[in-house]
Structures are given as structure tokens and as C-alpha cells.
Enzyme design. Structure first.
Site, PDB file in Angstrom:
ATOM      1  N   TYR A  57      -8.529  43.658-101.063  1.00  0.00           N
ATOM      2  CA  TYR A  57      -9.925  43.831-100.635  1.00  0.00           C
ATOM      3  C   TYR A  57     -10.051  43.920 -99.118  1.00  0.00           C
ATOM      4  O   TYR A  57     -11.118  44.260 -98.605  1.00  0.00           O
ATOM      5  CB  TYR A  57     -10.793  42.684-101.156  1.00  0.00           C
ATOM      6  N   HIS A  95      -2.241  41.178-109.394  1.00  0.00           N
ATOM      7  CA  HIS A  95      -3.440  42.025-109.433  1.00  0.00           C
ATOM      8  C   HIS A  95      -3.343  43.119-110.506  1.00  0.00           C
ATOM      9  O   HIS A  95      -4.285  43.341-111.269  1.00  0.00           O
ATOM     10  CB  HIS A  95      -3.671  42.655-108.051  1.00  0.00           C
ATOM     11  N   ASP A 131     -13.756  34.813-105.617  1.00  0.00           N
ATOM     12  CA  ASP A 131     -12.657  35.646-106.096  1.00  0.00           C
ATOM     13  C   ASP A 131     -12.295  36.677-105.036  1.00  0.00           C
ATOM     14  O   ASP A 131     -13.079  37.579-104.738  1.00  0.00           O
ATOM     15  CB  ASP A 131     -13.055  36.351-107.392  1.00  0.00           C
TER      16      ASP A 131
END
Length: 315
Positions: free
Chosen positions: A53, A113, A48
Site C-alpha cells: 500500500y 499477501h 489493516d
């Protein structure tokens, strides 16, 4: 009987997603290669990721090496990444940017997101766009419906196999179902014993949406450091039941998530934890003990983006 290590959930898109994955949030760039390769050797087949990130390129390098050396084949993996808030008006470009960094031809799952569009800061740049007042600079010209239809185009183009949502509540999920031509396959949310969100989980599952728990261990060490959270792993009920089953508190909590028919994607920066978090298929929690765990719900959210954005999207 506990499910096998290759347990997977059937998605409404017709594809299957492994029930346990590895989240790469806050995985330091120098550690990515070693952790991903170790995870693949343990048996993980679900990763994931997210543009936010800031380690997609490192994940891509690790995957390319794994494919080249024969450690794993691309078709055996399920790779998720996510559209960031500032790219809602640039869905195709953002998806292609993630594919390039991950060195992949397609994504198994692409998620929105957060249910908010913010001022565009350039594809691939995911710093939160704050106004002069320190509050998130929300773009009110882009609706979630517009974003979703752009996500659907990615499926038509063959860039993405399944699409989904993340951090959507019941009402936003209901709206998405109303305007979607392609139903969201997944809603990735925070859910753990201290924040069980039973109504949302049941609503999604009733309407054919798989729930993925992005913070399945609640206030684990990573979240406590990041958000100052209380950890459900220290709860006396969890500790007592873990001892009863001969498992760690983390293993018990992950097993609880699986028995709720949710997918769990714990993150860790420790190789030894990879194995521990994957050893959750050799026992079952009894119905009575599941009820005991249900009783410790605190409606306690650990993920608090308001700390960084100056606005509470979940209010």
C-alpha cells in the site's frame, strides 16, 4: 442480539482480533494521519496495512503520535501488515522493514499477501515485477511451504504474534494446513454479497481459520473506480433491506459479514464514513433476510490483479 463495539474474534494463536477494522489501502499519504486519528476516536482498534500500500511510514507516524498523546495505547491496537510477492525469499528482512516503517516492536498479524513469489526487486519495493512480455515474473524456485516456514520463524522470534494467509483458495489453504507447524490464524479474502464464497468461508472456519473480508462492500466506489466493478450496494434487495432496518446499504452489508462470523475491514477516505461503517453493532439481520442476501450471490469478483499483472492468479 448484536455484538458490542468491542467485539473480537478469538484466533487459533490465542490472540483476539477486533471484528471491524479499517483498511488503509489507497489511503493517500497526506490523509493518513487525520483518518487514522479520527478512526481511533470513533473506536476502531484494528488497522489493516500492507507493504504494497506504500503508506506504512505514514501509518507509523500517525500511530507514534497517537501513542505519545495518549489517544490510544499500543496494547489496545491490533495491527496487520502483509508480505509482498517479491519478498517471499526475504521474509525476515521484509517484516523488519515493515516494523521499522510502522514504528512498532511487533505485529499482531502478518499475512502472505498473495500466494505467489515473484522476482525480488529489493526489500520495501513493491512494484509488480513484470517480464518483457508484460506478464508477472514468477519465481519458481520459492515454494509457498518455504515462505510459510519463514513466517513461522517470525513468531518464534517474537516479531509477530499471529501469522496468516491472504487470497488463498480452498486447495492452497488445505496444503498450508498440511505443512504448517503453526496453523494460519487468518485467511484474508475477497467476500461480499456478490462474491460470497460460502465453501471457502466454511472450510476455513471448520479448520479454525478466521476469515477476514478485505473487500466487504464489494464494488464500492473505490473498487468501481479502480477495477470498473458493479456495486452490490446498488442491488435492489440490499437497498430494500437497508431501508427496512433504517441503515445504509453499506451498514447492512457489513452487518451481514459480521453475522457470517467474518471480520470486516472496510476502507474509506472520508471521515464521516468512518463513523457510519462502525455503527453496525446495534441491529441484527433476521435469518429470513440473511437468506434473501444469500440469494443475490453472483460469484462476481471485483479484485482483478490480472489487469496489472498480465496473468490471472485466480483462474
Amino acid at each position: 442480539m448484536a455484538a458490542a463495539k468491542d467485539a473480537a474474534v478469538a484466533l487459533s494463536s490465542g490472540h483476539r482480533m477486533p471484528a471491524v477494522g479499517l483498511g488503509v489501502w489507497r489511503m493517500d499519504k497526506p490523509d493518513v494521519r487525520g483518518l487514522i486519528h479520527a478512526a481511533l476516536r470513533v473506536g476502531y482498534r484494528h488497522l489493516d496495512c500492507a507493504a504494497d500500500y506504500q503508506n506504512e511510514a505514514e501509518v507509523g507516524d500517525a500511530l507514534a503520535e497517537a501513542f505519545q498523546t495518549g489517544l490510544v495505547k499500543r496494547e489496545d491496537l491490533f495491527i496487520t501488515t502483509k508480505l509482498w510477492n517479491s519478498d517471499h525469499g526475504h521474509v525476515l528482512e521484509a517484516c523488519k522493514d515493515s516494523l521499522k516503517k510502522l514504528q512498532l516492536d511487533y505485529l499482531d498479524l502478518y499475512l502472505i499477501h498473495f500466494p505467489v513469489a515473484t522476482r525480488h526487486t529489493g526489500v520495501g519495493t513493491t512494484s509488480s515485477a513484470l517480464g518483457d512480455d508484460g506478464v508477472l515474473d514468477i519465481d519458481t524456485t520459492i515454494s509457498l511451504e518455504t515462505t510459510w516456514h519463514a513466517m513461522e520463524e517470525l513468531v518464534s522470534m517474537g516479531l509477530v504474534r499471529s501469522i496468516g494467509i491472504s487470497n488463498y483458495d480452498i486447495f492452497l489453504t488445505r496444503d498450508c494446513l498440511a505443512y504448517a507447524k503453526i496453523k494460519p490464524a487468518v485467511n484474508q479474502i475477497e467476500t461480499h454479497p456478490y462474491f460470497q464464497r460460502d465453501s471457502l468461508v466454511k472450510f476455513c472456519q471448520k479448520h479454525g481459520i478466521c476469515v477476514t473480508a478485505h473487500t466487504p462492500l464489494g464494488g464500492s466506489t473505490a473498487n468501481t473506480e479502480w477495477f470498473g466493478s458493479v456495486s452490490c450496494l446498488d442491488d435492489p434487495v440490499i437497498k430494500s433491506l437497508a431501508e427496512k432496518y433504517g441503515k445504509t446499504p453499506a451498514q447492512l452489508v457489513l452487518r451481514w459479514g459480521l453475522q457470517r462470523n467474518t471480520v470486516v475491514i472496510p476502507k474509506t477516505s472520508k471521515v464521516e464514513r468512518l463513523q457510519e461503517n462502525f455503527e453496525v453493532f446495534d441491529f441484527d439481520i433476521s435469518g429470513e433476510d440473511m437468506e434473501k442476501m444469500k440469494a443475490i450471490d453472483r460469484n462476481y469478483r471485483t479484485n482483478q490483479p490480472a489487469k496489472f499483472w498480465g496473468i490471472d492468479l485466480f483462474a
